[in-house]
Every structure is written in structure tokens, then in C-alpha cells.
Write a protein that holds these residues in place. Structure first.
Motif, PDB file in Angstrom:
ATOM      1  N   GLN A  25      44.798  39.411  44.545  1.00 55.96           N
ATOM      2  CA  GLN A  25      45.230  40.816  44.559  1.00 55.96           C
ATOM      3  C   GLN A  25      45.326  41.335  45.987  1.00 55.96           C
ATOM      4  OE1 GLN A  25      42.311  42.744  42.090  1.00 55.96           O
ATOM      5  NE2 GLN A  25      43.351  42.166  40.193  1.00 55.96           N
ATOM      6  N   LEU A  26      44.341  40.999  46.815  1.00 56.09           N
ATOM      7  CA  LEU A  26      44.366  41.441  48.211  1.00 56.09           C
ATOM      8  C   LEU A  26      45.545  40.819  48.957  1.00 56.09           C
ATOM      9  CD1 LEU A  26      40.572  41.333  49.085  1.00 56.09           C
ATOM     10  CD2 LEU A  26      42.036  43.358  49.005  1.00 56.09           C
ATOM     11  N   ARG A  27      45.849  39.569  48.680  1.00 55.62           N
ATOM     12  CA  ARG A  27      46.980  38.903  49.326  1.00 55.62           C
ATOM     13  C   ARG A  27      48.281  39.595  48.940  1.00 55.62           C
ATOM     14  NH1 ARG A  27      50.663  37.470  52.113  1.00 55.62           N
ATOM     15  NH2 ARG A  27      51.417  35.356  52.300  1.00 55.62           N
ATOM     16  N   ASP A  28      48.428  39.922  47.658  1.00 52.35           N
ATOM     17  CA  ASP A  28      49.636  40.611  47.201  1.00 52.35           C
ATOM     18  C   ASP A  28      49.750  42.001  47.805  1.00 52.35           C
ATOM     19  OD1 ASP A  28      50.332  38.415  45.669  1.00 52.35           O
ATOM     20  OD2 ASP A  28      49.607  39.273  43.782  1.00 52.35           O
ATOM     21  N   THR A  29      48.632  42.690  47.920  1.00 52.59           N
ATOM     22  CA  THR A  29      48.624  44.065  48.412  1.00 52.59           C
ATOM     23  C   THR A  29      48.818  44.153  49.921  1.00 52.59           C
ATOM     24  OG1 THR A  29      47.168  44.731  46.622  1.00 52.59           O
ATOM     25  CG2 THR A  29      47.276  46.209  48.507  1.00 52.59           C
ATOM     26  N   THR A  30      48.084  43.321  50.670  1.00 49.76           N
ATOM     27  CA  THR A  30      48.074  43.428  52.127  1.00 49.76           C
ATOM     28  C   THR A  30      49.026  42.476  52.824  1.00 49.76           C
ATOM     29  OG1 THR A  30      46.318  41.790  52.445  1.00 49.76           O
ATOM     30  CG2 THR A  30      45.635  44.082  52.058  1.00 49.76           C
ATOM     31  N   GLY A  31      49.370  41.370  52.159  1.00 50.40           N
ATOM     32  CA  GLY A  31      50.200  40.361  52.798  1.00 50.40           C
ATOM     33  C   GLY A  31      49.419  39.440  53.716  1.00 50.40           C
ATOM     34  N   ALA A  32      48.123  39.669  53.836  1.00 47.26           N
ATOM     35  CA  ALA A  32      47.282  38.845  54.708  1.00 47.26           C
ATOM     36  C   ALA A  32      46.667  37.693  53.921  1.00 47.26           C
ATOM     37  CB  ALA A  32      46.164  39.695  55.317  1.00 47.26           C
ATOM     38  N   ASP A  33      46.610  36.522  54.543  1.00 48.85           N
ATOM     39  CA  ASP A  33      45.946  35.387  53.913  1.00 48.85           C
ATOM     40  C   ASP A  33      44.486  35.736  53.649  1.00 48.85           C
ATOM     41  OD1 ASP A  33      48.324  34.072  54.251  1.00 48.85           O
ATOM     42  OD2 ASP A  33      47.610  32.761  55.860  1.00 48.85           O
ATOM     43  N   GLN A  34      43.941  35.181  52.576  1.00 46.09           N
ATOM     44  CA  GLN A  34      42.560  35.446  52.179  1.00 46.09           C
ATOM     45  C   GLN A  34      41.817  34.124  51.993  1.00 46.09           C
ATOM     46  OE1 GLN A  34      41.269  38.663  51.744  1.00 46.09           O
ATOM     47  NE2 GLN A  34      43.246  39.366  52.486  1.00 46.09           N
ATOM     48  N   PHE A  35      40.598  34.067  52.501  1.00 43.22           N
ATOM     49  CA  PHE A  35      39.724  32.925  52.280  1.00 43.22           C
ATOM     50  C   PHE A  35      38.742  33.282  51.173  1.00 43.22           C
ATOM     51  CE2 PHE A  35      40.987  32.472  56.703  1.00 43.22           C
ATOM     52  CZ  PHE A  35      41.286  31.126  56.796  1.00 43.22           C
ATOM     53  N   VAL A  36      38.486  32.341  50.292  1.00 42.84           N
ATOM     54  CA  VAL A  36      37.398  32.473  49.320  1.00 42.84           C
ATOM     55  C   VAL A  36      36.311  31.525  49.812  1.00 42.84           C
ATOM     56  CG1 VAL A  36      36.666  32.185  46.932  1.00 42.84           C
ATOM     57  CG2 VAL A  36      38.976  32.991  47.437  1.00 42.84           C
ATOM     58  N   VAL A  37      35.130  32.082  50.080  1.00 45.90           N
ATOM     59  CA  VAL A  37      34.063  31.279  50.674  1.00 45.90           C
ATOM     60  C   VAL A  37      32.800  31.307  49.831  1.00 45.90           C
ATOM     61  CG1 VAL A  37      34.937  31.618  53.009  1.00 45.90           C
ATOM     62  CG2 VAL A  37      33.238  33.179  52.120  1.00 45.90           C
TER      63      VAL A  37
END
Length: 64
Positions: A25-37
Motif C-alpha cells: 500500500q505504501l509503495r502504491d501511495t508514495t511510489g517509494a520502494d519499501q523494505f519488509v524487515v
């Protein structure tokens, strides 16, 4: 381990699947890559981050 003694709701909210869904959801909203850690915190075993994590956290997924 503390996780096994947590409520079902807490286990759901802190699951990898939930964290990954939030990262998407954050990737779709912000366009920024997201790491799941993975963290060492039993109350928050997984988290999302826009920045590559440092030790002792481990990257489990990259949502790009």
C-alpha cells in the motif's frame, strides 16, 4: 517466546503478511520502494521501511 502468548489479534497485526500488505500500500501511495524487515523485537517482529535496514534487522522482501 512472547509471541506465542500474544492475543490472536496482536499476532495478526504483527504478522509478515500484514506487514507486506502495508508495504504494498505504501509503495502504491508514495511510489517509494519499501523494505519488509525482521526485527529482534518480539512485539514488532516485522516492519516496513523506505530505507535499507542495518544490523541486526534482516531484509525479508523488497516491494519495488
Amino acid at each position: 517466546m512472547i509471541i506465542s502468548s500474544l492475543s490472536a489479534r496482536r499476532r495478526h497485526l504483527t504478522s509478515f503478511e500484514r506487514c507486506y500488505a502495508v508495504a504494498c500500500q505504501l509503495r502504491d501511495t508514495t511510489g517509494a520502494d519499501q523494505f519488509v524487515v525482521r526485527t529482534d523485537d518480539p512485539l514488532q517482529p516485522f516492519r516496513d521501511s523506505r530505507h535499507q535496514p542495518s544490523e541486526p534487522e534482516t531484509i525479508l522482501a523488497l516491494v519495488a
